[in-house]
Write a protein that holds these residues in place. Structure first.
Motif, PDB file in Angstrom:
ATOM      1  N   ARG A  15      38.635  19.992  13.939  1.00 46.76           N
ATOM      2  CA  ARG A  15      38.556  18.804  13.091  1.00 46.76           C
ATOM      3  C   ARG A  15      39.610  18.922  12.002  1.00 46.76           C
ATOM      4  O   ARG A  15      39.453  19.669  11.030  1.00 46.76           O
ATOM      5  CB  ARG A  15      37.173  18.652  12.465  1.00 46.76           C
ATOM      6  N   ALA A  16      40.689  18.175  12.162  1.00 40.52           N
ATOM      7  CA  ALA A  16      41.817  18.305  11.244  1.00 40.52           C
ATOM      8  C   ALA A  16      41.441  17.860   9.840  1.00 40.52           C
ATOM      9  O   ALA A  16      40.794  16.826   9.652  1.00 40.52           O
ATOM     10  CB  ALA A  16      43.001  17.498  11.752  1.00 40.52           C
ATOM     11  N   GLU A  17      41.879  18.632   8.860  1.00 44.05           N
ATOM     12  CA  GLU A  17      41.741  18.280   7.458  1.00 44.05           C
ATOM     13  C   GLU A  17      43.123  18.349   6.808  1.00 44.05           C
ATOM     14  O   GLU A  17      43.931  19.211   7.140  1.00 44.05           O
ATOM     15  CB  GLU A  17      40.791  19.243   6.736  1.00 44.05           C
ATOM     16  N   MET A  18      43.383  17.421   5.869  1.00 43.07           N
ATOM     17  CA  MET A  18      44.596  17.505   5.061  1.00 43.07           C
ATOM     18  C   MET A  18      44.240  18.278   3.799  1.00 43.07           C
ATOM     19  O   MET A  18      43.282  17.941   3.104  1.00 43.07           O
ATOM     20  CB  MET A  18      45.114  16.111   4.716  1.00 43.07           C
ATOM     21  N   LEU A  19      45.015  19.320   3.510  1.00 44.62           N
ATOM     22  CA  LEU A  19      44.766  20.145   2.341  1.00 44.62           C
ATOM     23  C   LEU A  19      45.842  19.914   1.288  1.00 44.62           C
ATOM     24  O   LEU A  19      47.034  19.843   1.608  1.00 44.62           O
ATOM     25  CB  LEU A  19      44.761  21.633   2.719  1.00 44.62           C
ATOM     26  N   LEU A  58      43.214  22.617  -3.806  1.00 45.66           N
ATOM     27  CA  LEU A  58      42.669  21.734  -4.841  1.00 45.66           C
ATOM     28  C   LEU A  58      41.825  20.611  -4.252  1.00 45.66           C
ATOM     29  O   LEU A  58      40.873  20.155  -4.878  1.00 45.66           O
ATOM     30  CB  LEU A  58      43.806  21.126  -5.671  1.00 45.66           C
ATOM     31  N   TRP A  59      42.206  20.111  -3.063  1.00 41.88           N
ATOM     32  CA  TRP A  59      41.441  19.010  -2.472  1.00 41.88           C
ATOM     33  C   TRP A  59      41.565  19.014  -0.954  1.00 41.88           C
ATOM     34  O   TRP A  59      42.454  19.648  -0.395  1.00 41.88           O
ATOM     35  CB  TRP A  59      41.854  17.659  -3.042  1.00 41.88           C
ATOM     36  N   ARG A  60      40.621  18.277  -0.304  1.00 40.72           N
ATOM     37  CA  ARG A  60      40.613  18.103   1.147  1.00 40.72           C
ATOM     38  C   ARG A  60      40.407  16.626   1.470  1.00 40.72           C
ATOM     39  O   ARG A  60      39.686  15.938   0.760  1.00 40.72           O
ATOM     40  CB  ARG A  60      39.468  18.884   1.804  1.00 40.72           C
ATOM     41  N   TYR A  61      41.028  16.174   2.564  1.00 36.32           N
ATOM     42  CA  TYR A  61      40.803  14.813   3.047  1.00 36.32           C
ATOM     43  C   TYR A  61      40.604  14.902   4.553  1.00 36.32           C
ATOM     44  O   TYR A  61      41.351  15.612   5.244  1.00 36.32           O
ATOM     45  CB  TYR A  61      42.000  13.915   2.709  1.00 36.32           C
ATOM     46  N   ARG A  62      39.606  14.166   5.096  1.00 34.53           N
ATOM     47  CA  ARG A  62      39.194  14.402   6.476  1.00 34.53           C
ATOM     48  C   ARG A  62      39.357  13.221   7.427  1.00 34.53           C
ATOM     49  O   ARG A  62      39.238  13.397   8.630  1.00 34.53           O
ATOM     50  CB  ARG A  62      37.729  14.857   6.494  1.00 34.53           C
ATOM     51  N   LYS A  63      39.634  12.024   6.946  1.00 31.79           N
ATOM     52  CA  LYS A  63      39.623  10.853   7.830  1.00 31.79           C
ATOM     53  C   LYS A  63      40.985  10.619   8.478  1.00 31.79           C
ATOM     54  O   LYS A  63      41.990  10.486   7.780  1.00 31.79           O
ATOM     55  CB  LYS A  63      39.199   9.603   7.058  1.00 31.79           C
ATOM     56  N   SER A  64      41.016  10.582   9.803  1.00 32.94           N
ATOM     57  CA  SER A  64      42.205  10.272  10.591  1.00 32.94           C
ATOM     58  C   SER A  64      43.405  11.130  10.199  1.00 32.94           C
ATOM     59  O   SER A  64      44.527  10.646  10.046  1.00 32.94           O
ATOM     60  CB  SER A  64      42.568   8.789  10.466  1.00 32.94           C
ATOM     61  N   VAL A  65      43.147  12.440  10.035  1.00 36.32           N
ATOM     62  CA  VAL A  65      44.213  13.389   9.711  1.00 36.32           C
ATOM     63  C   VAL A  65      44.900  13.821  11.010  1.00 36.32           C
ATOM     64  O   VAL A  65      44.237  14.166  11.984  1.00 36.32           O
ATOM     65  CB  VAL A  65      43.646  14.615   8.968  1.00 36.32           C
ATOM     66  N   PRO A  66      46.232  13.802  11.064  1.00 37.78           N
ATOM     67  CA  PRO A  66      46.931  14.104  12.312  1.00 37.78           C
ATOM     68  C   PRO A  66      46.957  15.589  12.645  1.00 37.78           C
ATOM     69  O   PRO A  66      46.959  16.447  11.753  1.00 37.78           O
ATOM     70  CB  PRO A  66      48.352  13.605  12.033  1.00 37.78           C
ATOM     71  N   SER A  67      46.992  15.870  13.954  1.00 36.44           N
ATOM     72  CA  SER A  67      47.211  17.229  14.432  1.00 36.44           C
ATOM     73  C   SER A  67      48.674  17.466  14.771  1.00 36.44           C
ATOM     74  O   SER A  67      49.141  18.600  14.773  1.00 36.44           O
ATOM     75  CB  SER A  67      46.349  17.504  15.672  1.00 36.44           C
ATOM     76  N   SER A  68      49.402  16.398  15.087  1.00 33.02           N
ATOM     77  CA  SER A  68      50.805  16.545  15.499  1.00 33.02           C
ATOM     78  C   SER A  68      51.813  15.951  14.503  1.00 33.02           C
ATOM     79  O   SER A  68      52.713  16.654  14.065  1.00 33.02           O
ATOM     80  CB  SER A  68      51.004  15.931  16.887  1.00 33.02           C
ATOM     81  N   PRO A  69      51.746  14.652  14.144  1.00 26.82           N
ATOM     82  CA  PRO A  69      52.756  14.107  13.224  1.00 26.82           C
ATOM     83  C   PRO A  69      52.634  14.731  11.834  1.00 26.82           C
ATOM     84  O   PRO A  69      51.539  14.834  11.282  1.00 26.82           O
ATOM     85  CB  PRO A  69      52.416  12.606  13.170  1.00 26.82           C
ATOM     86  N   SER A  70      53.750  15.149  11.270  1.00 22.84           N
ATOM     87  CA  SER A  70      53.747  15.750   9.942  1.00 22.84           C
ATOM     88  C   SER A  70      53.510  14.688   8.870  1.00 22.84           C
ATOM     89  O   SER A  70      53.862  13.524   9.058  1.00 22.84           O
ATOM     90  CB  SER A  70      55.078  16.444   9.677  1.00 22.84           C
ATOM     91  N   PRO A  71      52.940  15.070   7.731  1.00 24.27           N
ATOM     92  CA  PRO A  71      52.840  14.138   6.604  1.00 24.27           C
ATOM     93  C   PRO A  71      54.190  14.022   5.905  1.00 24.27           C
ATOM     94  O   PRO A  71      55.092  14.840   6.132  1.00 24.27           O
ATOM     95  CB  PRO A  71      51.801  14.806   5.694  1.00 24.27           C
ATOM     96  N   VAL A  72      54.343  13.016   5.042  1.00 33.90           N
ATOM     97  CA  VAL A  72      55.543  12.889   4.213  1.00 33.90           C
ATOM     98  C   VAL A  72      55.114  12.647   2.771  1.00 33.90           C
ATOM     99  O   VAL A  72      54.100  12.002   2.509  1.00 33.90           O
ATOM    100  CB  VAL A  72      56.478  11.757   4.695  1.00 33.90           C
ATOM    101  N   TYR A  73      55.912  13.178   1.846  1.00 34.13           N
ATOM    102  CA  TYR A  73      55.647  13.039   0.418  1.00 34.13           C
ATOM    103  C   TYR A  73      56.788  12.269  -0.224  1.00 34.13           C
ATOM    104  O   TYR A  73      57.966  12.538   0.048  1.00 34.13           O
ATOM    105  CB  TYR A  73      55.531  14.423  -0.227  1.00 34.13           C
TER     106      TYR A  73
END
Length: 291
Positions: free
Chosen positions: A154-158, A169-184
């Motif tokens: 179950r992927a989580e964004m940390l 500091l925080w976690r987010y759990r809804k529709s977090v990707p396993s393959s596409p990287s996030p961008v900032y």
């Protein structure tokens, strides 16, 4: 004038970009990938870094880019699951400045690590505190923070603070990707789920939801691209959706290419290169494309 190619356990090579001549090969780094190699190499200074996280052994390797000889090799120190299939990872490292020194950020199964890029010495590590493996999405950094997906199960964004000793500091759990990287970008974190086209925008510092909206449905493998205040998302179905990188959701454009699109975009100057299973496309700033 050189191209560096990494094929995991099958070897790493350097090619002269003008002649196509292979300048060197290194065939000494091995592990059992199970599903084939997946991570990309990263160059910083005179060193090439890459991950070798298999089901049998897990380590980070660094080669001298001039001759391909081993600069250092460091094993993963974090405790992993007893099941070998839950020990592997396919992520790509990144090099950043932290506390006035260079640091190699490296995500593996269950842990993310910080290494000295010159020596390979481990400087710190953070436990995901949840099962995460087969890491594909690359971590990103911004404003003294590190953001990463724990990937499979179950992927989580940390959201991890990089001030002092790194910590979650925080976690987010809804529709977090396993393959596409996030961008900032500009204090915001954006990512798209593996399927369905749900794009999420979070406040990077707090992990609070800013908005969550759908773009073109389908599967998403490629990492999004940020350019000129816009974010480009590429679906397996060949659809590229361009949105505004901001607190308000706004679709700027949508276009389609023939074939499956699973590879991340490449950029050279003002030209965009996209590869489907049918062709390689070059898209220029004059809105023309060639195969």
């Amino acid at each position: 004038g050189r191209v560096y190619c990494h094929f995991g356990t099958y070897g790493t090579a350097c090619v002269d970009s003008a002649s196509g001549k292979v300048l060197w090969r290194n065939l000494d780094m091995h592990c059992m990938h199970e599903n084939g190699p997946g991570g990309s190499p990263v160059i910083a200074g005179d060193i090439i870094f890459f991950h070798m996280d298999g089901s049998d052994q897990q380590y980070v390797a660094a080669l001298n880019k001039k001759d391909g000889k081993l600069a250092w090799r460091t094993g993963r120190s974090g405790k992993l699951h007893s099941n070998p299939q839950l020990k592997k990872a396919y992520s790509t490292p990144l090099v950043m400045r932290r506390d006035n020194a260079s640091e190699l950020i490296s995500a593996g199964a269950n842990w993310v690590y910080g290494y000295d890029p010159l020596t390979g010495d481990e400087k710190w590590k953070v436990d995901y505190e949840t099962l995460g493996f087969s890491n594909v999405a690359r971590p990103v950094t911004g404003n003294d923070m590190l953001f990463l997906s724990t990937c499979f199960m179950r992927a989580e964004m940390l959201g991890i603070s990089l001030k002092g000793q790194p910590k979650i500091l925080w976690r987010y759990r809804k529709s977090v990707p396993s393959s596409p990287s996030p961008v900032y970008i500009d204090g915001l974190l954006f990512f798209v789920g593996d399927s369905g086209g749900l794009v999420t925008c979070l406040e990077a510092k707090s992990g609070k939801l800013v908005w969550s909206e759908r773009i073109a449905s389908g599967k998403y493998w490629a990492a999004p691209l940020v350019a000129a205040g816009r974010i480009y998302f590429h679906s397996e179905e060949g659809v590229t959706t361009v949105i505004k990188a901001g607190r308000e959701f706004e679709v700027i454009a949508e276009s389609s290419l023939d074939g499956k699109l699973m590879a991340s975009a490449a950029v050279a100057g003002e030209d965009l290169f996209l590869r489907t299973d049918k062709a390689i496309y070059r898209i220029s700033n004059k809105a023309t494309a060639s195969r």
